[in-house]
Design a protein around this motif. Structure first.
Motif, short mmCIF file in Angstrom:
data_model
loop_
_atom_site.label_atom_id
_atom_site.label_comp_id
_atom_site.label_asym_id
_atom_site.label_seq_id
_atom_site.Cartn_x
_atom_site.Cartn_y
_atom_site.Cartn_z
N MET A 133 17.21 -4.55 -1.73
CA MET A 133 16.49 -5.41 -0.74
C MET A 133 14.94 -4.92 -0.65
O MET A 133 14.29 -5.78 -0.60
CB MET A 133 17.02 -5.00 0.74
N PHE A 134 14.73 -3.68 -0.93
CA PHE A 134 13.59 -3.19 -1.06
C PHE A 134 12.73 -4.02 -2.22
O PHE A 134 11.59 -4.30 -2.16
CB PHE A 134 13.39 -1.52 -1.18
N PHE A 135 13.36 -3.92 -3.17
CA PHE A 135 12.84 -4.42 -4.53
C PHE A 135 12.70 -5.93 -4.61
O PHE A 135 11.71 -6.37 -5.15
CB PHE A 135 13.92 -4.26 -5.65
N CYS A 136 13.56 -6.66 -3.60
CA CYS A 136 13.50 -8.23 -3.82
C CYS A 136 12.74 -8.94 -2.43
O CYS A 136 12.00 -9.82 -2.62
CB CYS A 136 14.90 -8.66 -4.09
N LEU A 142 8.01 -4.40 10.63
CA LEU A 142 6.81 -4.78 10.28
C LEU A 142 6.18 -3.78 9.54
O LEU A 142 5.63 -4.02 8.25
CB LEU A 142 5.99 -5.34 11.36
N ALA A 143 6.06 -2.68 10.01
CA ALA A 143 5.45 -1.36 9.34
C ALA A 143 6.05 -1.18 7.91
O ALA A 143 5.34 -0.83 6.85
CB ALA A 143 5.29 -0.15 10.11
N PHE A 144 7.39 -0.81 8.06
CA PHE A 144 8.28 -0.73 6.98
C PHE A 144 8.08 -1.58 5.50
O PHE A 144 7.85 -1.42 4.51
CB PHE A 144 9.76 -0.45 7.09
N ARG A 145 8.16 -2.90 6.05
CA ARG A 145 7.92 -4.13 5.04
C ARG A 145 6.47 -4.19 4.49
O ARG A 145 6.51 -4.51 3.23
CB ARG A 145 8.52 -5.45 5.54
N ALA A 146 5.59 -3.93 5.35
CA ALA A 146 4.14 -3.95 4.85
C ALA A 146 3.89 -2.96 3.88
O ALA A 146 3.57 -3.13 2.53
CB ALA A 146 3.24 -3.80 6.07
N ALA A 147 4.53 -1.56 4.04
CA ALA A 147 4.53 -0.61 3.15
C ALA A 147 5.35 -1.10 1.76
O ALA A 147 4.83 -0.81 0.77
CB ALA A 147 4.91 0.76 3.67
N ASN A 148 6.35 -1.58 2.22
CA ASN A 148 7.28 -2.15 0.88
C ASN A 148 6.66 -3.16 0.08
O ASN A 148 6.53 -3.05 -1.14
CB ASN A 148 8.54 -2.77 1.46
N ALA A 149 5.87 -3.96 0.89
CA ALA A 149 5.12 -5.19 -0.03
C ALA A 149 4.13 -4.43 -0.79
O ALA A 149 3.75 -4.87 -2.02
CB ALA A 149 4.65 -6.33 0.85
N LEU A 150 3.38 -3.26 -0.49
CA LEU A 150 2.24 -2.83 -1.28
C LEU A 150 2.94 -2.10 -2.26
O LEU A 150 2.02 -1.83 -3.26
CB LEU A 150 1.41 -2.04 -0.19
N VAL A 208 6.20 -10.18 6.24
CA VAL A 208 6.37 -10.46 7.96
C VAL A 208 7.85 -11.16 7.90
O VAL A 208 8.40 -10.68 9.25
CB VAL A 208 5.12 -11.28 8.40
N PHE A 209 8.00 -12.30 7.15
CA PHE A 209 9.29 -12.85 7.01
C PHE A 209 10.36 -11.81 7.25
O PHE A 209 11.48 -11.88 7.96
CB PHE A 209 9.42 -14.05 6.34
N ALA A 210 10.22 -10.96 6.34
CA ALA A 210 11.59 -10.10 5.96
C ALA A 210 11.65 -9.27 7.24
O ALA A 210 12.82 -8.74 7.39
CB ALA A 210 11.03 -9.29 4.71
N SER A 211 10.78 -8.86 7.85
CA SER A 211 10.65 -8.09 9.06
C SER A 211 11.50 -8.71 10.26
O SER A 211 12.31 -8.34 10.80
CB SER A 211 9.30 -7.81 9.52
N PHE A 212 11.34 -10.05 10.14
CA PHE A 212 12.36 -10.83 11.19
C PHE A 212 13.72 -10.78 10.96
O PHE A 212 14.70 -10.86 11.67
CB PHE A 212 11.67 -12.12 11.66
N GLY A 213 13.91 -11.00 9.40
CA GLY A 213 15.13 -10.80 8.90
C GLY A 213 15.77 -9.59 9.26
O GLY A 213 17.09 -9.49 9.68
N ASP A 214 15.13 -8.37 9.10
CA ASP A 214 15.73 -7.10 9.77
C ASP A 214 16.19 -7.10 10.92
O ASP A 214 16.83 -6.57 11.64
CB ASP A 214 14.69 -6.08 9.33
#
Length: 495
Positions: free
Chosen positions: A169-172, A53-61, A134-140
């Motif tokens: 993955m980070f990009f998309c 969750l923390a990683f993907r939130a930073a990813n999104a920003l 958030v959805f991506a985090s559950f995918g991880d």
């Protein structure tokens, strides 16, 4: 699907929701596998989810660039129209080729932002990607759980590491593409599918109980439900699930029960719900999967678009964990660790810079231009906009979030092969096309175009328009001439 775990093949799967111990697994195999340096953060699945969750939130920003038009035009633009009453629907929606299921998720987000009076330009641009994160985090998380189920906790750690450092993955994955949601659903569904296989093959008590009650594992029904949702969002997902299902179907004893008591009821339920939603939104009877098949398989409509390469699918998995094994193979311990470290360093050096460059710099001009126009529009300085660039090169009303006239070059596929659309005609001869279609451009207050086309129409702009902003876009060309910057012109009378 004949399935064995790579480690502890004879043992039953660990209870769902518990964090496995790599130490216990190592002791059962007589080997000791070093975990990742940050393995302490993965002590339980809750910690894995928190990290994701923390990683993907930073990813999104950090994702500030433009990639595929569908992120905006097939999702957010539709969601914006549902909630705010204005937004452009592309030709696919006019032919009933798209389901409203995916845009409805983000329509709910927009509605919440509207009710809380948080629908500012920044929130409208960033909130959808944060939700997708958030959805991506559950995918991880489910990738980690799937890897642990098939292999062991040690391999799962490396699979998660490979997933998080993968530049594509980070990009998309935090973009609001239906592909991103499909990826999350597919990984989640596969996890429940393999749980069902494990519960039948690896646990005799469960198998006997199910045989007595003539019921399938609940996890398989969950997998089928998730698979049906994935297919509803992207019908091409059926190819993946058809392959997965057939491998197990061949070995099933109760084939008719599987088809008529599991697949058909769940499939019909999801189809009925999505069809009801689509009929309500389209205002007419429409079955999107049927229209999709007609257009893409039974006509030449699908030939209008190309395909992407697939080499990034082969960048993960099991080999990193194999290199990390310390004992029992007769190899030099120090040499093996150095190979592992070199592989990790290579992954980081080749993926992290690429992820940051693609997410922060490459093709960011169109996003920046729309955010600028959004702020100007809310300040009352934009009356109408013309985009003299290939169709769908920028976000649209979902980013502008202001109801004013806008025009872009149409690229709807023609029924007649060989007929050029507006976008193609403009690129062939920009000055003649603009003069023929738009005249002296006096009906627009702002014009947006790429630097590569600017020089062709500058004579038409110089009398009435003035450059107000220029945004960096790209260092190199992708599929057309180098589009190094995006230029915004404003009518002099508006300044």
């Amino acid at each position: 699907m004949s399935h064995r775990r790579r480690s502890n093949a004879g043992d039953p799967p660990p209870p769902e929701g518990t964090g496995g111990s790599s130490t216990a697994e190592a002791s059962s195999t007589g080997e000791e596998n070093p975990d990742l340096p940050w393995a302490w953060a993965l002590g339980s699945e809750r910690r894995v989810l928190a990290l994701a969750l923390a990683f993907r939130a930073a990813n999104a920003l950090l994702v500030r660039t433009y990639f595929n038009p569908d992120e905006h035009w097939q999702c957010l633009e539709v969601a914006h129209r549902i909630v705010f009453g204005y937004g452009h629907l592309t030709w696919e929606w006019k032919r009933g080729l798209r389901s409203y299921l995916h845009p409805f998720i983000f329509a709910a987000l927009y509605k919440i932002l509207s009710l809380l009076h948080l629908d500012s330009p920044w929130f409208m641009a960033m909130a959808p990607r944060l939700l997708q994160s958030v959805f991506a985090s559950f995918g991880d998380l489910y990738l980690y759980k799937l890897s642990k189920l098939i292999f062991n906790n040690h391999v799962a750690q490396w699979a998660l590491f490979s997933q998080l450092v993968n530049w594509f993955m980070f990009f998309c994955i935090t973009r609001t593409l239906s592909n991103s949601m499909e990826t999350v659903l597919t990984v989640t569904g596969l996890y429940y599918w393999f749980v069902a296989i494990e519960s039948v093959q690896g646990n005799s008590v469960v198998s006997k109980q199910q045989a007595a009650s003539k019921q399938s594992p609940p996890s398989r029904k969950m997998a089928l439900l998730i698979a049906a949702l994935a297919c509803a969002i992207r019908p091409t997902s059926a190819i993946t699930w058809l392959y997965v299902g057939l491998l197990d179907f061949i070995q099933m004893k109760s084939k008719s029960r599987f088809i008529f008591l599991e697949v058909v009821p769940l499939g019909v339920f999801v189809l009925a719900v999505t069809t009801f939603l689509d009929c309500w939104m389209y205002g007419s009877r429409v079955i999107v999967p049927l229209n999709f098949l007609k257009f893409n398989l039974f006509s030449s409509g699908g030939d209008y678009y190309g395909t992407h390469v697939f080499h990034w699918y082969f960048s993960q998995g099991h080999n990193l964990a194999a290199m990390a094994q310390l004992k029992g193979k007769g190899h030099n311990e120090k040499g093996r660790l150095s190979r592992l470290k070199l592989s990790v360093i290579l992954l980081i050096l080749t993926n992290v810079p690429m992820a940051l460059y693609m997410s922060l710099y490459h093709q960011r001009g169109t996003e920046d231009a729309m955010l600028y126009l959004s702020r100007e529009a809310h300040d009352g300085r934009v009356k109408s906009v013309l985009f003299l660039m290939p169709c769908h090169s920028t976000p649209y009303y979902s980013t502008l979030h202001y109801n004013l006239p806008m025009r872009f070059l149409d690229c709807t596929p023609s029924e007649n092969k060989g007929t050029l659309d507006e976008s193609d005609r403009f690129l062939m001869n920009p000055a003649d096309f603009v003069g023929e279609v738009f005249g002296n451009l006096s009906s627009f207050s702002h014009i947006v175009l790429f630097e590569s086309e600017e020089r062709h129409v500058k004579l038409l702009l110089r009398n009435s328009f003035q450059e107000v902003r220029r945004f960096f876009h790209s260092h190199f060309k992708v599929d057309r001439d180098l589009q190094s910057s995006v230029v915004v012109y404003s009518k002099k009378s508006v300044l």
